[in-house]
Write a protein that holds these residues in place. Structure first.
Motif: not given
Length: 284
Positions: A123-125, A147-148, A181-183, A190-193
């Motif tokens: 849902q977050g992605l 991720s995106i 997490g935003v890395m 990138e945004i991912r778990s």
């Protein structure tokens, strides 16, 4: 008495040279070793077109030779999908490859494992994608399973900084709400778990090896820090990039020359050990 590994030398001038030579002495004396490497920025220089990336000249043959020596488990751990990484490596048969920061695992025998995403991450992605669409930023986006990533490597420095600030602000509440997490990475964000990362992969691989097996991990950017932290205390963490930066890695080397020197010395260590083993067997 001269010990096995004393002749293993790193052919470059570096403050890390004694530490690397000492470690390679362990590789020479061991019957098995572990070499884990990131791909983009470590084994291959960055390119504006991600599909045209290729390893530094000499890297593929060096890794191929280390694999053929039969003493080292070689593992690639990348943010790319494994289906992208394997053709870019051009190593046959391919080594074990982990993709998507640890969400995928392609074993040397060809079998694939994939970790499922929890519903909150999915849902977050989706929310992060919708925000990018609303901002007309999809042309700069790479969608992965889990991720995106937003890339800006082809932008001027000021434009890249503006885009970074814009994306991080836009994703901030989404990341907080869905525990994502935003890395930062070289050339993008990138945004991912945060639950699975390269450190997860390294810990899993290490758990499958005997505790006394010499192990090293080479990486270049922020996404490799989890891996550095995971191997510290158990093996050698190596930052491989043209310029140093604050890092958990214990050693820094500059690719491609110093990277190739390390791989050549690793191969020499494997051959040194094999020669001594053959001699010992003959004497027995």
């Amino acid at each position: 008495m001269t010990h096995l590994g004393d002749r293993i030398k790193i052919e470059f001038d570096s403050g890390a040279k004694p530490q690397l030579e000492s470690f390679l002495g362990l590789v020479a004396r061991a019957s098995r070793s572990l070499l884990m490497l990131d791909f983009d920025g470590t084994l291959a220089p960055f390119r504006k077109d991600r599909k045209k990336v290729a390893p530094y000249p000499g890297v593929t043959s060096a890794l191929q030779n280390i694999l053929c020596a039969g003493k080292t488990r070689v593992v690639i751990i990348s943010g790319r999908d494994v289906t992208e990484t394997v053709p870019l490596l051009s190593i046959k048969p391919h080594p074990e490859v982990w993709g998507l920061h640890g969400l995928q695992r392609l074993k040397a025998d060809g079998s694939v494992e994939h970790w499922e995403l929890d519903e909150s991450t999915v849902q977050g992605l989706a929310a992060a994608e919708n925000w990018l669409r609303s901002q007309d930023l999809l042309d700069a986006v790479e969608f992965k399973s889990g991720s995106i990533a937003v890339h800006w490597r082809d932008l001027a420095e000021s434009e890249a900084q503006t885009m970074r600030d814009r994306v991080i602000r836009g994703w901030a509440e989404i990341a907080k709400h869905y525990d994502l997490g935003v890395m930062d990475f070289d050339g993008g964000v990138e945004i991912r778990s945060p639950k699975i990362n390269k450190g997860t992969a390294v810990r899993t691989i290490l758990s499958e090896m005997d505790p006394d097996v010499p192990a090293a991990y080479l990486g270049d950017d922020n996404t490799d820090e989890d891996a550095f932290e995971a191997i510290n205390g158990r093996g050698l963490s190596i930052l491989a990039r043209p310029e140093s930066r604050p890092t958990a890695a214990r050693v820094w080397l500059r690719p491609p020359e110093e990277l190739l020197a390390l791989l050549a010395a690793w191969l020499e260590a494997c051959r040194e050990g094999s020669t001594v083993e053959a001699t010992d067997s003959t004497e027995d």
